[in-house]
Design an enzyme around this catalytic site. Structure first.
Site, PDB file in Angstrom:
ATOM      1  N   ARG A  39       1.020  -1.218   0.040  1.00  0.00           N
ATOM      2  CA  ARG A  39      -0.185  -0.059  -0.086  1.00  0.00           C
ATOM      3  C   ARG A  39       0.784   1.119   0.168  1.00  0.00           C
ATOM      4  NH1 ARG A  39      -2.809   2.987   3.953  1.00  0.00           N
ATOM      5  NH2 ARG A  39      -1.805   1.928   5.308  1.00  0.00           N
ATOM      6  N   ASN A  49       7.630   0.916   0.839  1.00  0.00           N
ATOM      7  CA  ASN A  49       7.974  -0.293  -0.137  1.00  0.00           C
ATOM      8  C   ASN A  49       8.695  -0.260  -1.186  1.00  0.00           C
ATOM      9  OD1 ASN A  49       6.194  -2.130   1.615  1.00  0.00           O
ATOM     10  ND2 ASN A  49       4.541  -0.771   0.872  1.00  0.00           N
ATOM     11  N   ARG A  98      -5.854  -2.270  -6.115  1.00  0.00           N
ATOM     12  CA  ARG A  98      -6.762  -2.888  -5.049  1.00  0.00           C
ATOM     13  C   ARG A  98      -7.704  -1.483  -4.925  1.00  0.00           C
ATOM     14  NH1 ARG A  98      -3.436  -2.606   0.473  1.00  0.00           N
ATOM     15  NH2 ARG A  98      -2.087  -3.911  -0.609  1.00  0.00           N
ATOM     16  N   SER A 107      -7.838  -1.618   7.093  1.00  0.00           N
ATOM     17  CA  SER A 107      -7.968  -2.757   5.930  1.00  0.00           C
ATOM     18  C   SER A 107      -7.094  -3.765   6.695  1.00  0.00           C
ATOM     19  CB  SER A 107      -7.734  -2.389   4.819  1.00  0.00           C
ATOM     20  OG  SER A 107      -8.696  -1.350   4.362  1.00  0.00           O
ATOM     21  N   SER A 109      -4.811  -7.420   5.926  1.00  0.00           N
ATOM     22  CA  SER A 109      -4.155  -8.140   4.849  1.00  0.00           C
ATOM     23  C   SER A 109      -5.069  -9.099   4.165  1.00  0.00           C
ATOM     24  CB  SER A 109      -2.627  -8.923   5.089  1.00  0.00           C
ATOM     25  OG  SER A 109      -1.706  -8.016   5.620  1.00  0.00           O
ATOM     26  N   GLN A 130       5.685 -10.902   2.399  1.00  0.00           N
ATOM     27  CA  GLN A 130       5.843  -9.641   2.953  1.00  0.00           C
ATOM     28  C   GLN A 130       7.249  -8.872   2.368  1.00  0.00           C
ATOM     29  OE1 GLN A 130       2.987  -9.592   6.860  1.00  0.00           O
ATOM     30  NE2 GLN A 130       5.492  -9.602   7.190  1.00  0.00           N
ATOM     31  N   ARG A 188      17.151 -22.035  35.601  1.00  0.00           N
ATOM     32  CA  ARG A 188      17.197 -21.245  34.166  1.00  0.00           C
ATOM     33  C   ARG A 188      18.027 -21.989  33.334  1.00  0.00           C
ATOM     34  NH1 ARG A 188      16.521 -15.621  33.402  1.00  0.00           N
ATOM     35  NH2 ARG A 188      17.776 -14.946  31.942  1.00  0.00           N
TER      36      ARG A 188
END
Length: 433
Positions: A39, A49, A98, A107, A109, A130, A188
């Site tokens: 997007r 992106n 889209r 919105s 994915s 991704q 531990r």
């Protein structure tokens, strides 16, 4: 829940040219699509992106891995932004524009993936990749898809093994004591005595159409695919841009061709080695400014056995006196090319018995586009026009005449070193196992 545990090898595996065949109940081959959601709106980094990461648009890293895997019948980018669409197409993807309904901050994915599935009824299996996972390699996708095609899983997602001790959160001002969630403090464990926990790393999610139509990405007969930590980079979550660039340069996927075979760099004088300006003295003498960082970058390549030739075109010629001065300063041959740059470069390669994959090319404008596309490695300065940037495999942070040639030289040498290291790891692996 059915799950499989799988560790990947540290070396890059050869990717088969054979596309995975998934058979429908009727015997017909199913359509497998890769889908990257990108997007335009980003609250953190504007147009993140397609922001350059180590010389490549962020989305370009995963698109290159998806396309080169040869596992998908189609590779798509879903976006609402024109600039992202242009970059996606330049990197070999089809584009799903889209709708506004699935382009909101609210919105999910899944909303976008469901819209894509409705508009592309021929698609049977979707791999949601991704864009923020730039260390994804083709062999990750190939091996994960085989879990669906050969082992019958309906959804497969990527995970990474973490060794983090977790504690219950206590709200600020609360009086309740925190509690351990995955360890016994009185016993531990040492790291080497604890297998750790598997956490989603967000790189990819394979799902069948049936699951997506039911409103889930994970379901049915599901499984995880374990990726090693060095490949599990998520820029959205745990890493900032400069650190991510260093990680990608070391562990990212750079394409099918091995960069160590580069034997020749062709570099434009005007607009690459210089800033494109020609200064004319009172006596009519032409002068240009050359950055010492760039000449040092050329010498670094020469010391590693890479020949460097400086070129100029007929549209922007270099005088003989200037060419002689540049040749003396850089130790490079300076060649004047005509209008058919690609043809003359190919003739030069034939004389030297070189293939395109053995050539690195640095250009700066439309006449260089063909050579930028064909060369095994190619680059443009930061201030190059968009037409050249879209054709190049690497976009420099530095501008023309201000260190761009040095930057590209270092990039070539880094990839050569990386490739030699991988070859050595493969040799050790073969001899050991």
């Amino acid at each position: 829940m059915a799950a499989t545990r799988k560790r990947t090898r540290r070396g890059i595996e050869d990717v088969s040219d054979r596309k995975a065949k998934v058979i429908k109940s009727s015997g017909e081959k199913r359509h497998i699509a890769a889908l990257i959601l990108a997007r335009g709106g980003s609250k953190g980094i504007p147009l993140k992106n397609i922001k350059m990461l180590a010389g490549v648009p962020l989305i370009g890293w995963v698109l290159r891995a998806a396309v080169d895997s040869k596992q998908f019948d189609s590779v798509w980018v879903s976006t609402d932004h024109d600039d992202i669409e242009k970059v996606a197409k330049a990197w070999g993807a089809q584009v799903h524009r889209r709708s506004p309904e699935v382009s909101k901050d609210s919105s999910s994915s899944l909303d976008t993936i469901q819209e894509f599935a409705r508009l592309n009824p021929e698609v049977d299996v979707i791999c949601h990749i991704q864009a923020t996972s730039p260390c994804l390699h083709p062999f990750h996708l190939k091996e994960a898809l085989e879990m669906i095609t050969k082992q019958g899983f309906t959804s497969v997602f990527s995970v990474v093994r973490r060794h983090h001790f977790r504690w219950q959160e206590v709200k600020k001002g609360g009086s309740v004591a925190t509690q351990p969630l995955n360890l016994d403090p009185s016993n531990r464990p040492r790291r080497q005595d604890w297998d750790g926990e598997l956490c989603e790393n967000g790189s990819f999610y394979f799902s069948t159409r049936a699951l997506i139509e039911e409103g889930v990405l994970q379901g049915g007969k599901w499984a995880y695919y374990e990726m090693l930590p060095e490949y599990s980079v998520d820029i959205d979550v745990d890493i900032d841009w400069p650190v991510a660039e260093q990680r990608v340069l070391r562990f990212g996927y750079f394409g099918l061709d091995k960069p160590e075979v580069v034997r020749l760099l062709l570099c434009n004088v005007s607009g690459c080695l210089t800033d494109g300006r020609v200064l004319i003295s009172v006596s009519g003498e032409e002068m240009v400014s050359v950055n010492t960082r760039d000449t040092m970058g050329i010498r670094m390549l020469q010391r590693e056995g890479v020949e460097v030739i400086l070129i100029s075109s007929g549209e922007d010629p270099v005088t003989k006196a200037l060419a002689d001065n540049l040749s003396q300063r850089t130790g490079c041959e300076v060649r004047q090319l005509g209008k058919d740059i690609q043809g003359e470069v190919k003739a030069m390669m034939d004389d030297k018995d070189l293939d395109w994959k053995e050539v690195a090319y640095m250009g700066n404008d439309a006449p260089d586009v063909d050579c930028l596309n064909l060369a095994g490695l190619s680059a443009v300065p930061r201030d190059a026009p968009v037409v050249a940037i879209n054709a190049a495999k690497y976009s420099c942070h530095s501008a023309a005449g201000l260190g761009a040639v040095r930057e590209f030289s270092e990039h070539i040498l880094l990839l050569k070193k990386k490739a030699k290291s991988q070859m050595e790891q493969d040799r050790i692996h073969r001899n050991t196992f």
